[in-house]
Design an enzyme around this catalytic site. Structure first.
Site, PDB file in Angstrom:
ATOM      1  N   GLU A   1       0.857  -1.180   0.000  1.00  0.00           N
ATOM      2  CA  GLU A   1       0.000   0.000   0.000  1.00  0.00           C
ATOM      3  C   GLU A   1       0.899   1.238   0.000  1.00  0.00           C
ATOM      4  OE1 GLU A   1      -3.745  -0.497   2.330  1.00  0.00           O
ATOM      5  OE2 GLU A   1      -3.102   1.380   3.222  1.00  0.00           O
TER       6      GLU A   1
ATOM      7  N   ASP B   1      -5.736  10.096   8.451  1.00  0.00           N
ATOM      8  CA  ASP B   1      -4.436   9.693   8.976  1.00  0.00           C
ATOM      9  C   ASP B   1      -4.166  10.293  10.345  1.00  0.00           C
ATOM     10  OD1 ASP B   1      -3.133   8.087   6.848  1.00  0.00           O
ATOM     11  OD2 ASP B   1      -3.499   9.877   5.660  1.00  0.00           O
TER      12      ASP B   1
ATOM     13  N   TYR C   1     -11.814  -3.645   2.641  1.00  0.00           N
ATOM     14  CA  TYR C   1     -10.909  -3.119   3.668  1.00  0.00           C
ATOM     15  C   TYR C   1     -11.749  -2.767   4.891  1.00  0.00           C
ATOM     16  CZ  TYR C   1      -6.901  -0.344   5.402  1.00  0.00           C
ATOM     17  OH  TYR C   1      -5.851   0.159   6.120  1.00  0.00           O
TER      18      TYR C   1
END
Length: 282
Positions: A60, A71, A185
């Site tokens: 990734e 993030d 995911y």
């Protein structure tokens, strides 16, 4: 000149083969995350080589972005360093092509929608396919608004990866799984990326709900940093994504000549933790 890569049919390409191969060997896929251009592009390439040598099944690659809302602090700092190095979406695509030429495992771009929109969806899809990108994960693109990008990527053999969160309803899980390709995911917890001490108690049930709605492989990410955590997830998922722990290692040893070896060693430790399931029946 940056090498160009011929596309493969979606759902039948390198991502699907990577999961199938790992399953045939009775183990879970290891998916390490690193940020392109951190500490610099040349070392991202050498780090990726080390991850591949250590047994990474997929890779990734984070596209640095100025407002990375998904993030945590570790990955945000990596984005800031990469942006200061002048890294852009174009740079990341060039890097992907070079990684493919190096023999890298399937490449997934972890990005936000703005850089794709700025390039243009069709232009991005063409460039991603010709650069050997196997999948794209757009963290801030809801599935309800993903049809146009999906339509651009799918004919070119690039999988659009969707995220499921702990707050996803049954209806939403089913909708996402209907449109998904590559793999699902599963975000292990709400909030941003970053290493955590414990796995959330409802994670296995969350993966089970996704598996009930899709035949695609299920990978778990966000918060996994240690081999014992990866080993636990391997009991019920098909893939484990480890990001912030690797990015922190890169941050701490960026000035060291032994950076690549440290990252590779950590990846080998993670990979070894995933070899404990009995081999699948043929």
């Amino acid at each position: 000149m940056t090498p160009s890569v011929a596309p493969e049919p979606p759902g039948e390409g390198r991502i699907a083969r990577a999961f199938a191969e790992a399953r045939a060997h009775g183990r879970c896929c290891l998916i390490p995350y690193i940020t392109a251009g951190d500490p610099d592009l040349a070392r991202t390439r050498s780090i990726a080589r080390g991850l591949a040598a250590a047994g990474a099944d997929l890779l990734e690659i984070g596209v640095p972005f100025s407002d990375p809302i998904a993030d945590g602090p570790v990955n945000q700092r990596a984005s800031e360093r990469a942006l200061r190095n002048g890294v852009t979406m174009r740079t990341c695509l060039d890097l992907s092509a070079r990684l493919r030429a190096d023999g890298a495992p399937p490449i997934i771009l972890f990005t936000y929608y703005n850089p794709i929109h700025r390039m243009g969806l069709e232009s991005f899809a063409v460039a991603a396919a010709s650069s050997g990108v196997d999948g794209v994960l757009v963290t801030d693109l809801p599935p309800e608004e993903a049809d146009e990008l999906q339509a651009a990527l799918r004919p070119r053999g690039v999988d659009l990866i969707f995220l499921l969160s702990p707050t996803s309803s049954k209806q939403r899980i089913e909708r996402i799984c209907r449109n998904a390709c590559g793999f699902i995911y599963v975000i292990s917890r709400t909030g941003v990326t970053g290493a955590r001490e414990d796995l959330p108690p409802g994670l296995e049930a969350q993966v089970r709900a996704a598996r009930d709605a899709s035949r695609l492989p299920i990978a778990v990410g966000f918060g996994i940093s240690r081999p014992e955590q990866a080993r636990r997830i391997a009991d019920f998922a098909d893939g484990v994504v480890v990001g912030s722990a690797l990015v922190r290692l890169i941050e701490e040893h960026a000035g060291s000549a032994g950076l690549e070896e440290r990252v590779e060693e950590f990846c080998r430790t993670l990979q070894a933790s995933l070899h404990l399931r009995p081999a699948a029946e043929s």
